[in-house]
Every structure is written in C-alpha cells, then in structure tokens.
Design an enzyme around this catalytic site. Structure first.
Site, PDB file in Angstrom:
ATOM      1  N   ASP A  48      32.417  11.680  28.391  1.00 33.67           N
ATOM      2  CA  ASP A  48      32.917  10.442  27.783  1.00 33.67           C
ATOM      3  C   ASP A  48      32.449  10.331  26.334  1.00 33.67           C
ATOM      4  O   ASP A  48      33.183   9.826  25.473  1.00 33.67           O
ATOM      5  CB  ASP A  48      32.411   9.234  28.582  1.00 33.67           C
ATOM      6  CG  ASP A  48      33.174   9.051  29.887  1.00 33.67           C
ATOM      7  OD1 ASP A  48      34.339   9.494  29.953  1.00 33.67           O
ATOM      8  OD2 ASP A  48      32.607   8.479  30.828  1.00 33.67           O
ATOM      9  N   ASP A 153      16.436 -10.178  22.464  1.00 36.32           N
ATOM     10  CA  ASP A 153      16.434  -8.825  21.888  1.00 36.32           C
ATOM     11  C   ASP A 153      17.746  -8.494  21.195  1.00 36.32           C
ATOM     12  O   ASP A 153      17.781  -7.732  20.236  1.00 36.32           O
ATOM     13  CB  ASP A 153      16.186  -7.784  22.985  1.00 36.32           C
ATOM     14  CG  ASP A 153      14.711  -7.659  23.325  1.00 36.32           C
ATOM     15  OD1 ASP A 153      13.916  -8.453  22.774  1.00 36.32           O
ATOM     16  OD2 ASP A 153      14.362  -6.781  24.136  1.00 36.32           O
ATOM     17  N   ALA A 165      29.626   1.313  30.472  1.00 41.24           N
ATOM     18  CA  ALA A 165      28.634   2.035  29.663  1.00 41.24           C
ATOM     19  C   ALA A 165      27.409   1.134  29.414  1.00 41.24           C
ATOM     20  O   ALA A 165      26.830   0.621  30.370  1.00 41.24           O
ATOM     21  CB  ALA A 165      29.300   2.511  28.372  1.00 41.24           C
ATOM     22  N   ASN A 167      27.037  -1.853  28.450  1.00 40.25           N
ATOM     23  CA  ASN A 167      27.209  -3.191  29.031  1.00 40.25           C
ATOM     24  C   ASN A 167      26.670  -3.284  30.455  1.00 40.25           C
ATOM     25  O   ASN A 167      26.009  -4.252  30.825  1.00 40.25           O
ATOM     26  CB  ASN A 167      28.703  -3.548  28.999  1.00 40.25           C
ATOM     27  CG  ASN A 167      29.026  -4.763  29.843  1.00 40.25           C
ATOM     28  OD1 ASN A 167      28.710  -5.892  29.480  1.00 40.25           O
ATOM     29  ND2 ASN A 167      29.654  -4.535  30.998  1.00 40.25           N
ATOM     30  N   LYS A 168      26.957  -2.236  31.245  1.00 35.87           N
ATOM     31  CA  LYS A 168      26.523  -2.259  32.647  1.00 35.87           C
ATOM     32  C   LYS A 168      24.999  -2.196  32.731  1.00 35.87           C
ATOM     33  O   LYS A 168      24.388  -2.845  33.575  1.00 35.87           O
ATOM     34  CB  LYS A 168      27.173  -1.095  33.411  1.00 35.87           C
ATOM     35  CG  LYS A 168      26.916  -1.139  34.890  1.00 35.87           C
ATOM     36  CD  LYS A 168      27.688  -0.076  35.629  1.00 35.87           C
ATOM     37  CE  LYS A 168      27.343  -0.123  37.102  1.00 35.87           C
ATOM     38  NZ  LYS A 168      25.908   0.103  37.368  1.00 35.87           N
ATOM     39  N   SER A 169      24.397  -1.440  31.813  1.00 36.03           N
ATOM     40  CA  SER A 169      22.932  -1.311  31.830  1.00 36.03           C
ATOM     41  C   SER A 169      22.230  -2.622  31.493  1.00 36.03           C
ATOM     42  O   SER A 169      21.082  -2.816  31.853  1.00 36.03           O
ATOM     43  CB  SER A 169      22.481  -0.253  30.825  1.00 36.03           C
ATOM     44  OG  SER A 169      23.031   0.986  31.145  1.00 36.03           O
ATOM     45  N   GLN A 226      28.686   5.165  19.302  1.00 35.79           N
ATOM     46  CA  GLN A 226      27.485   5.979  19.086  1.00 35.79           C
ATOM     47  C   GLN A 226      26.962   5.914  17.646  1.00 35.79           C
ATOM     48  O   GLN A 226      25.986   6.564  17.320  1.00 35.79           O
ATOM     49  CB  GLN A 226      27.729   7.442  19.494  1.00 35.79           C
ATOM     50  CG  GLN A 226      28.673   8.226  18.607  1.00 35.79           C
ATOM     51  CD  GLN A 226      30.114   8.080  19.034  1.00 35.79           C
ATOM     52  OE1 GLN A 226      30.605   6.974  19.203  1.00 35.79           O
ATOM     53  NE2 GLN A 226      30.808   9.188  19.210  1.00 35.79           N
TER      54      GLN A 226
HETATM   55  P1  NAP Z   1      24.525   9.341  24.982  1.00 34.22           P
HETATM   56  O1  NAP Z   1      23.316   8.453  24.860  1.00 34.22           O
HETATM   57  O2  NAP Z   1      24.389  10.795  24.750  1.00 34.22           O
HETATM   58  O3  NAP Z   1      25.241   9.145  26.421  1.00 34.22           O
HETATM   59  C1  NAP Z   1      25.267   7.970  27.061  1.00 34.22           C
HETATM   60  C2  NAP Z   1      25.861   8.116  28.462  1.00 34.22           C
HETATM   61  O4  NAP Z   1      26.877   7.118  28.564  1.00 34.22           O
HETATM   62  C3  NAP Z   1      26.504   9.457  28.793  1.00 34.22           C
HETATM   63  O5  NAP Z   1      26.158   9.793  30.111  1.00 34.22           O
HETATM   64  C4  NAP Z   1      27.995   9.146  28.687  1.00 34.22           C
HETATM   65  O6  NAP Z   1      28.779   9.924  29.566  1.00 34.22           O
HETATM   66  C5  NAP Z   1      28.021   7.726  29.163  1.00 34.22           C
HETATM   67  N1  NAP Z   1      29.193   6.960  28.744  1.00 34.22           N
HETATM   68  C6  NAP Z   1      29.795   6.898  27.528  1.00 34.22           C
HETATM   69  N2  NAP Z   1      30.861   6.075  27.590  1.00 34.22           N
HETATM   70  C7  NAP Z   1      30.938   5.624  28.857  1.00 34.22           C
HETATM   71  C8  NAP Z   1      31.820   4.734  29.537  1.00 34.22           C
HETATM   72  N3  NAP Z   1      32.814   4.142  28.900  1.00 34.22           N
HETATM   73  N4  NAP Z   1      31.582   4.473  30.845  1.00 34.22           N
HETATM   74  C9  NAP Z   1      30.560   5.050  31.504  1.00 34.22           C
HETATM   75  N5  NAP Z   1      29.682   5.897  30.919  1.00 34.22           N
HETATM   76  C10 NAP Z   1      29.875   6.172  29.608  1.00 34.22           C
HETATM   77  O7  NAP Z   1      25.587   8.742  23.958  1.00 34.22           O
HETATM   78  P2  NAP Z   1      27.071   9.172  23.691  1.00 34.22           P
HETATM   79  O8  NAP Z   1      27.500  10.205  24.643  1.00 34.22           O
HETATM   80  O9  NAP Z   1      27.237   9.382  22.226  1.00 34.22           O
HETATM   81  O10 NAP Z   1      27.830   7.812  24.071  1.00 34.22           O
HETATM   82  C11 NAP Z   1      27.568   6.628  23.359  1.00 34.22           C
HETATM   83  C12 NAP Z   1      27.603   5.525  24.372  1.00 34.22           C
HETATM   84  O11 NAP Z   1      26.465   5.655  25.202  1.00 34.22           O
HETATM   85  C13 NAP Z   1      27.492   4.133  23.789  1.00 34.22           C
HETATM   86  O12 NAP Z   1      28.758   3.635  23.432  1.00 34.22           O
HETATM   87  C14 NAP Z   1      26.833   3.369  24.908  1.00 34.22           C
HETATM   88  O13 NAP Z   1      27.787   2.699  25.707  1.00 34.22           O
HETATM   89  C15 NAP Z   1      26.181   4.415  25.779  1.00 34.22           C
HETATM   90  N6  NAP Z   1      24.753   4.189  25.828  1.00 34.22           N
HETATM   91  C16 NAP Z   1      24.255   3.644  26.967  1.00 34.22           C
HETATM   92  C17 NAP Z   1      22.908   3.343  27.052  1.00 34.22           C
HETATM   93  C18 NAP Z   1      22.398   2.707  28.293  1.00 34.22           C
HETATM   94  O14 NAP Z   1      23.150   2.604  29.267  1.00 34.22           O
HETATM   95  N7  NAP Z   1      21.153   2.256  28.308  1.00 34.22           N
HETATM   96  C19 NAP Z   1      22.056   3.602  25.988  1.00 34.22           C
HETATM   97  C20 NAP Z   1      22.601   4.167  24.838  1.00 34.22           C
HETATM   98  C21 NAP Z   1      23.967   4.454  24.762  1.00 34.22           C
HETATM   99  P3  NAP Z   1      29.038  11.496  29.378  1.00 34.22           P
HETATM  100  O15 NAP Z   1      27.801  12.149  29.882  1.00 34.22           O
HETATM  101  O16 NAP Z   1      30.256  11.742  30.228  1.00 34.22           O
HETATM  102  O17 NAP Z   1      29.274  11.752  27.919  1.00 34.22           O
END
Ligand code: NAP
Length: 268
Positions: A48, A153, A165, A167-169, A226
């Site tokens: 993703d 925060d 993504a 949001n769920k966390s 990102q």
């Molecule tokens: P990353 O930190 O390398 O990966 C974040 C994870 O989020 C990866 O496992 C990615 O899946 C997954 N992801 C991305 N979009 C998603 C979606 N729409 N639904 C479910 N899972 C999703 O960062 P990145 O790959 O550059 O992606 C950036 C995104 O990461 C941000 O937009 C944010 O939503 C998410 N993120 C989440 C957290 C958290 O949950 N605490 C923290 C930082 C960022 P894949 O492994 O398939 O790429």
C-alpha cells in the site's frame, strides 16, 4: 484491440524488482506500451505504501490516470493483484469492458501566519498535525462554527480508504470507501474538568469542511500521507473532500469487509 500506456512504480524489495521486470516484459510483448511520463494506467508493485508513492508521483494527472496495485507481500487495501497473476493482469488490460472505481481524496489547505502564500495538497490516506514536545492547542471549527478547543498530542484527518491506516491505530472507525466523507480522530486528547473535547472520532460530510486554527508556534509537524511538511509558522489548516478523486482500474473486485477481516482478524 487498442493497447494502453502504462507506467510502473515499484519499491526496492528484490521481489518487487523481479516482478517489475516480468511485468515490463509481458507489457512489451502485448499491445500495451510502457510510458512513465504520460501513462493512462499506473501500476504499483509492492505494498500500500508503494501505491501511496505512485499516487503522489502522478497526482497532477488524476483526470487522465487510473491506478492498479500488484502486491508482492501481504494483501493490501490498494493492491488487488498478486504477483503470480501477471499474465492474467496484462490480458485484462486489453479487455474493452474495463471498469473503474473512484474513491474520495482529502483536500488540505495550509495558511501561514507570516503572509506566505497558502499551500495546497491532496492526501490519499490522511493528514496529521502534531506538535514537538508541547501540548498542541487548536480551535476546531466545522464550517463557520467553532466546535471545540482541542488540547492533546494531535489530530488525524483521514479519507475512507485511509481509515484502515494511521486512523485505525488512533482509534478511528473503519469506513467503507464508498462513503464520500472524511474522518477527524483525536490523538491523545487532554480531557479533564478544565479541558474538554468530544473524545471520539467524527465523520464529516462532503459538503462540510474543518478548520484547525493553531495556536501560534513554529514547531508543528504536519504530514500528508508519507510526507512531512516543513516546520513553518502555520496559521490554520483547512480540510475538505477534494473535487478530484483517485480512479482505480477495478479489474479485480474484493469485498471490502473481507479485506478488512483478512488484514486485521484473519481466520479463526
Ligand atoms: P510505513 O510506515 O513504511 O508503513 C506503514 C504501514 O501502513 C505499512 O504496513 C502499509 O502497508 C500500511 N498502510 C498504508 N496505507 C494503508 C491503508 N490505506 N490501509 C491499511 N494499511 C495501510 O509507511 P508507508 O508505507 O510510507 O505508508 C505511509 C502510511 O503509513 C501513512 O499514510 C500512515 O497511514 C501509515 N502509518 C501508520 C502508522 C501507525 O499505524 N501507527 C504510523 C505511521 C504511518 P504496506 O506494508 O502494504 O505498504
């Protein structure tokens, strides 16, 4: 049958590089053409996160381009095809009856305290606002009316497809991507007898907008998917559903709730 112009965006995992090579060969052998500059279809190979990168590379051509994701790891929300289905995928590109689905995007407008011109972004997953190591203080308005004074925060403002993504966390709800709305979720809000926020995520309609008026400071951290926006004297951030949408070539359909179950619950 008419071929189409295809761009490929992949991550650096060895499997994605290998799948990209095979896909390129198959596309070149078909009636389709590789065109990284002016594609009609952008195929992301990876996860993703790779599709998010592809979106930001081509988000200036959203009215001309469709997206499609091949996943080389686990099943994703933006990635419908598996790496062992490339022949079938290329064949389906020649199908005249291709259907596409489109999903909402988040329109983000940042205004600055120092008179600098506004900046404008599109987010596919979300935008977040956080503050260095101090409590973030902000007035949140929905349309013209003040809704609450937020202390905590930070905030996450997400699209329906981004709801699974970040949001769920932070405790936001998972929204079906057909819902034309965006979600505001709090990140660790301060709630006591003095400070009060709603304390639960809200879903805002497509005809509404949210204004986050920030207390003056230079240490805000604003993310768009990102990417991180430089720390500058931000005055306010406006969020609404964008006029533009992302179009996915839906050669493959998977029930959204099955995908949610597969990703987060698994088999019993
Ligand atoms: P990353 O930190 O390398 O990966 C974040 C994870 O989020 C990866 O496992 C990615 O899946 C997954 N992801 C991305 N979009 C998603 C979606 N729409 N639904 C479910 N899972 C999703 O960062 P990145 O790959 O550059 O992606 C950036 C995104 O990461 C941000 O937009 C944010 O939503 C998410 N993120 C989440 C957290 C958290 O949950 N605490 C923290 C930082 C960022 P894949 O492994 O398939 O790429």
């Amino acid at each position: 049958m008419k071929g189409i112009r295809v761009a490929i965006v992949h991550n650096q995992e060895s499997k994605s590089v290998e799948v990209t090579k095979r896909l390129t060969t198959l596309l070149e052998q078909s009636e389709n053409k590789i065109d990284q500059d002016n594609p009609e279809l952008v195929i992301s190979v990876g996860g993703d996160g790779t599709l998010l990168s592809a979106f930001h590379l081509y988000n200036h051509k959203l009215d001309q381009v469709q997206f499609l994701g091949v996943h080389t790891g686990h099943l994703g929300f933006y990635t419908d095809w598996r790496d062992y289905e490339l022949e079938e995928l290329v064949e389906s590109l020649c199908n005249d009856h291709q259907k596409s689905v489109s999903y909402p995007l988040l329109d983000v407008r940042i205004t600055y305290a120092n008179g600098k011109s506004d900046k404008h972004f599109l987010a596919l997953n979300e935008s977040t606002i956080k503050r260095g190591n101090r409590t973030m203080v902000a007035d949140i308005s929905i349309k013209e009316d003040l809704f609450e004074k937020f202390r905590g925060d930070g905030l996450s403002i997400s699209t329906p497809t981004g709801s699974t993504a970040y949001n769920k966390s932070v405790g936001g709800a998972v929204l079906h991507p057909s819902i034309n709305a965006f979600q505001l979720a709090e990140i660790a809000s301060l709630n006591n007898r003095v400070f009060r926020t709603l304390g639960s995520p809200i879903v805002v309609g497509h005809h509404e907008w949210v204004k986050v008026q920030l207390q003056q400071s230079t240490d805000y951290l604003v993310t768009i998917d990102q990417f991180t926006i430089e720390q500058e004297e931000i005055d306010a951030i406006y969020y609404r559903i964008a006029d533009e949408r992302i179009h996915f070539a839906s050669y493959r359909h998977m029930h959204f709730w099955n995908r949610v179950k597969d990703s987060f619950i698994g088999e019993e």
